[in-house]
Design a protein around this motif. Sequence first.
Motif, PDB file in Angstrom:
ATOM      1  N   GLU A  39     -25.213  -0.861 -33.045  1.00 38.08           N
ATOM      2  CA  GLU A  39     -26.465  -1.473 -32.610  1.00 38.08           C
ATOM      3  C   GLU A  39     -26.745  -2.698 -33.462  1.00 38.08           C
ATOM      4  O   GLU A  39     -26.541  -2.679 -34.677  1.00 38.08           O
ATOM      5  CB  GLU A  39     -27.631  -0.485 -32.746  1.00 38.08           C
ATOM      6  N   SER A  40     -27.233  -3.746 -32.844  1.00 37.40           N
ATOM      7  CA  SER A  40     -27.592  -4.958 -33.582  1.00 37.40           C
ATOM      8  C   SER A  40     -28.954  -4.769 -34.253  1.00 37.40           C
ATOM      9  O   SER A  40     -29.806  -4.029 -33.751  1.00 37.40           O
ATOM     10  CB  SER A  40     -27.648  -6.158 -32.646  1.00 37.40           C
ATOM     11  N   PRO A  41     -29.181  -5.417 -35.389  1.00 34.29           N
ATOM     12  CA  PRO A  41     -30.498  -5.334 -36.035  1.00 34.29           C
ATOM     13  C   PRO A  41     -31.570  -5.992 -35.174  1.00 34.29           C
ATOM     14  O   PRO A  41     -31.271  -6.813 -34.299  1.00 34.29           O
ATOM     15  CB  PRO A  41     -30.303  -6.079 -37.354  1.00 34.29           C
ATOM     16  N   LEU A  70     -23.552   3.600 -40.846  1.00 28.34           N
ATOM     17  CA  LEU A  70     -22.952   2.580 -41.696  1.00 28.34           C
ATOM     18  C   LEU A  70     -23.412   1.189 -41.265  1.00 28.34           C
ATOM     19  O   LEU A  70     -23.935   1.009 -40.162  1.00 28.34           O
ATOM     20  CB  LEU A  70     -21.421   2.652 -41.607  1.00 28.34           C
ATOM     21  N   VAL A  71     -23.188   0.225 -42.129  1.00 29.81           N
ATOM     22  CA  VAL A  71     -23.405  -1.184 -41.803  1.00 29.81           C
ATOM     23  C   VAL A  71     -22.050  -1.869 -41.795  1.00 29.81           C
ATOM     24  O   VAL A  71     -21.267  -1.730 -42.745  1.00 29.81           O
ATOM     25  CB  VAL A  71     -24.333  -1.865 -42.831  1.00 29.81           C
ATOM     26  N   VAL A  72     -21.767  -2.586 -40.734  1.00 33.82           N
ATOM     27  CA  VAL A  72     -20.531  -3.361 -40.639  1.00 33.82           C
ATOM     28  C   VAL A  72     -20.900  -4.834 -40.712  1.00 33.82           C
ATOM     29  O   VAL A  72     -21.760  -5.313 -39.981  1.00 33.82           O
ATOM     30  CB  VAL A  72     -19.777  -3.074 -39.327  1.00 33.82           C
ATOM     31  N   LYS A  73     -20.213  -5.545 -41.595  1.00 34.58           N
ATOM     32  CA  LYS A  73     -20.531  -6.950 -41.859  1.00 34.58           C
ATOM     33  C   LYS A  73     -19.285  -7.800 -41.662  1.00 34.58           C
ATOM     34  O   LYS A  73     -18.228  -7.508 -42.250  1.00 34.58           O
ATOM     35  CB  LYS A  73     -21.056  -7.081 -43.289  1.00 34.58           C
ATOM     36  N   VAL A  74     -19.391  -8.827 -40.822  1.00 39.31           N
ATOM     37  CA  VAL A  74     -18.289  -9.763 -40.614  1.00 39.31           C
ATOM     38  C   VAL A  74     -18.815 -11.188 -40.751  1.00 39.31           C
ATOM     39  O   VAL A  74     -20.027 -11.411 -40.879  1.00 39.31           O
ATOM     40  CB  VAL A  74     -17.634  -9.574 -39.222  1.00 39.31           C
ATOM     41  N   LEU A  75     -17.912 -12.145 -40.706  1.00 44.10           N
ATOM     42  CA  LEU A  75     -18.326 -13.546 -40.769  1.00 44.10           C
ATOM     43  C   LEU A  75     -19.089 -13.928 -39.505  1.00 44.10           C
ATOM     44  O   LEU A  75     -18.857 -13.349 -38.435  1.00 44.10           O
ATOM     45  CB  LEU A  75     -17.105 -14.445 -40.915  1.00 44.10           C
ATOM     46  N   PRO A  76     -19.981 -14.914 -39.605  1.00 45.00           N
ATOM     47  CA  PRO A  76     -20.674 -15.387 -38.398  1.00 45.00           C
ATOM     48  C   PRO A  76     -19.658 -15.976 -37.420  1.00 45.00           C
ATOM     49  O   PRO A  76     -18.601 -16.477 -37.815  1.00 45.00           O
ATOM     50  CB  PRO A  76     -21.622 -16.462 -38.931  1.00 45.00           C
ATOM     51  N   ARG A  77     -19.990 -15.953 -36.143  1.00 45.27           N
ATOM     52  CA  ARG A  77     -19.030 -16.417 -35.146  1.00 45.27           C
ATOM     53  C   ARG A  77     -18.987 -17.937 -35.009  1.00 45.27           C
ATOM     54  O   ARG A  77     -17.995 -18.478 -34.544  1.00 45.27           O
ATOM     55  CB  ARG A  77     -19.305 -15.764 -33.797  1.00 45.27           C
ATOM     56  N   GLU A  78     -20.056 -18.632 -35.419  1.00 43.14           N
ATOM     57  CA  GLU A  78     -20.088 -20.085 -35.291  1.00 43.14           C
ATOM     58  C   GLU A  78     -19.080 -20.731 -36.243  1.00 43.14           C
ATOM     59  O   GLU A  78     -19.077 -20.467 -37.442  1.00 43.14           O
ATOM     60  CB  GLU A  78     -21.480 -20.628 -35.585  1.00 43.14           C
ATOM     61  N   LEU A  79     -18.245 -21.620 -35.718  1.00 44.61           N
ATOM     62  CA  LEU A  79     -17.173 -22.227 -36.503  1.00 44.61           C
ATOM     63  C   LEU A  79     -17.710 -23.068 -37.655  1.00 44.61           C
ATOM     64  O   LEU A  79     -17.132 -23.083 -38.750  1.00 44.61           O
ATOM     65  CB  LEU A  79     -16.278 -23.080 -35.603  1.00 44.61           C
ATOM     66  N   GLU A  80     -18.827 -23.784 -37.445  1.00 42.80           N
ATOM     67  CA  GLU A  80     -19.370 -24.625 -38.504  1.00 42.80           C
ATOM     68  C   GLU A  80     -19.828 -23.792 -39.692  1.00 42.80           C
ATOM     69  O   GLU A  80     -19.627 -24.175 -40.843  1.00 42.80           O
ATOM     70  CB  GLU A  80     -20.522 -25.484 -37.966  1.00 42.80           C
ATOM     71  N   ARG A  81     -20.448 -22.661 -39.402  1.00 43.23           N
ATOM     72  CA  ARG A  81     -20.860 -21.781 -40.495  1.00 43.23           C
ATOM     73  C   ARG A  81     -19.643 -21.262 -41.246  1.00 43.23           C
ATOM     74  O   ARG A  81     -19.621 -21.200 -42.471  1.00 43.23           O
ATOM     75  CB  ARG A  81     -21.675 -20.602 -39.958  1.00 43.23           C
ATOM     76  N   ARG A  82     -18.629 -20.888 -40.510  1.00 46.79           N
ATOM     77  CA  ARG A  82     -17.418 -20.367 -41.141  1.00 46.79           C
ATOM     78  C   ARG A  82     -16.771 -21.429 -42.045  1.00 46.79           C
ATOM     79  O   ARG A  82     -16.256 -21.107 -43.113  1.00 46.79           O
ATOM     80  CB  ARG A  82     -16.421 -19.906 -40.080  1.00 46.79           C
TER      81      ARG A  82
END
Length: 385
Positions: A39-41, A70-82
């Motif tokens: 579920e998304s926050p 649990l909390v799952v954390k990944v990089l943001p999907r936007e390329l500029e942020r990455r």
Amino acid sequence: MDSDLKPLSLIEDISHHWVEKMLSQKFGNPVTLHSWKYESPETPEGFMSEIVFLKVVYSGSDKEKVQLSLVVKVLPRELERRKVIALGGLDKREIAFYKFVNTQEFKDMCSKNGIKLQVPEVYYASYFNGEITIVMQDLNIDKYKSGIVKEGNNLAQTKVAVQAIAQLHAAGLAYIEKHGEAGSLADLAEEFKFTCFDEYFIRNLNTLAEMYEGTPLAKSMKSLIPYTKDILDMRKRYPLLRTVVHGDYWAGQLMYSEDGSNVMMIDWQHCNVDNPSSDILSMLFMSSHPSVLEEHLEEVIQSYWESLSRNAEKFGVSLDITYDQLRKNVDDLMLFGFMMVGISIPEFLGGGSLTPERLLGYVNFLERKSIVSKYVEMMEKERHV
């Protein structure tokens, strides 16, 4: 926590097989995954990551079903942020932190001395080919809540925060005393570069000058612009100790227990080895109510010092500084603390983490203490020598 289980590129890459294998590696034995969903926050995450809450039901060798959140954390999907995150090496530092605190040697060192660091339990943390994934305990289940108070954290909340980070600082000193800045700490000991911070700080100093146009505060903010790089390097100008620091220590990186007596520290993307005073000042300028700076600064620093001394004693570490040296160092680094909120003004104001009144309180504090004018005068003298 290294494994052949690769990190996720996107949240949508979570699969039954991935979750089952992740849990099996965590527990060291095969598990059977019966169900899972995420579920998304309610509110989107910040610039540095994307998270979801993962609910699972699994069983081990005893066949008893266990529910886990649990909390799952990944990089943001936007390329500029990455790109920004990769440029600053922020994608690797949080992984390096969790690997460091979860090495058997570090865990044994803490356990032996009765220390339980106030960081969440991590189930999986890995970096591979430009992707990261962190899976950790869901602190909401234990009724921990975000520490952000847009009007500013009070004295009690600030003291709890600095006491918690002092414990980590003491643990870092103990490890460095034994091993130096090598081994499991090597990745964090690499110099942290404030990528884009100078650009953000200059932009926001101009914003502050516009906000306070027609007052002496506008001139004061503009006077710092030629010296932003020097402020970024203040920790080298005024060294104290070198230990493991959070690097971006504010209420947004804290989860407070229901009664407010305890915190858990999260989001370690800026973690590095440096001056611990920077964490104290980040908390004060990025989160605390201005009255804490104005009226209770001594009490906050004393609270930090007592926690640092107590925990250093547990580890058998002799502090090579006095309280007076710490106190002076905090004073010397005041503008570094202001810079930490200064680089985030649009995001904080727009995101409801800061009020204009609180921001003005910080600026007025600097003015009343003549911190800006004294610093600019010192730098001008140095440049003309």
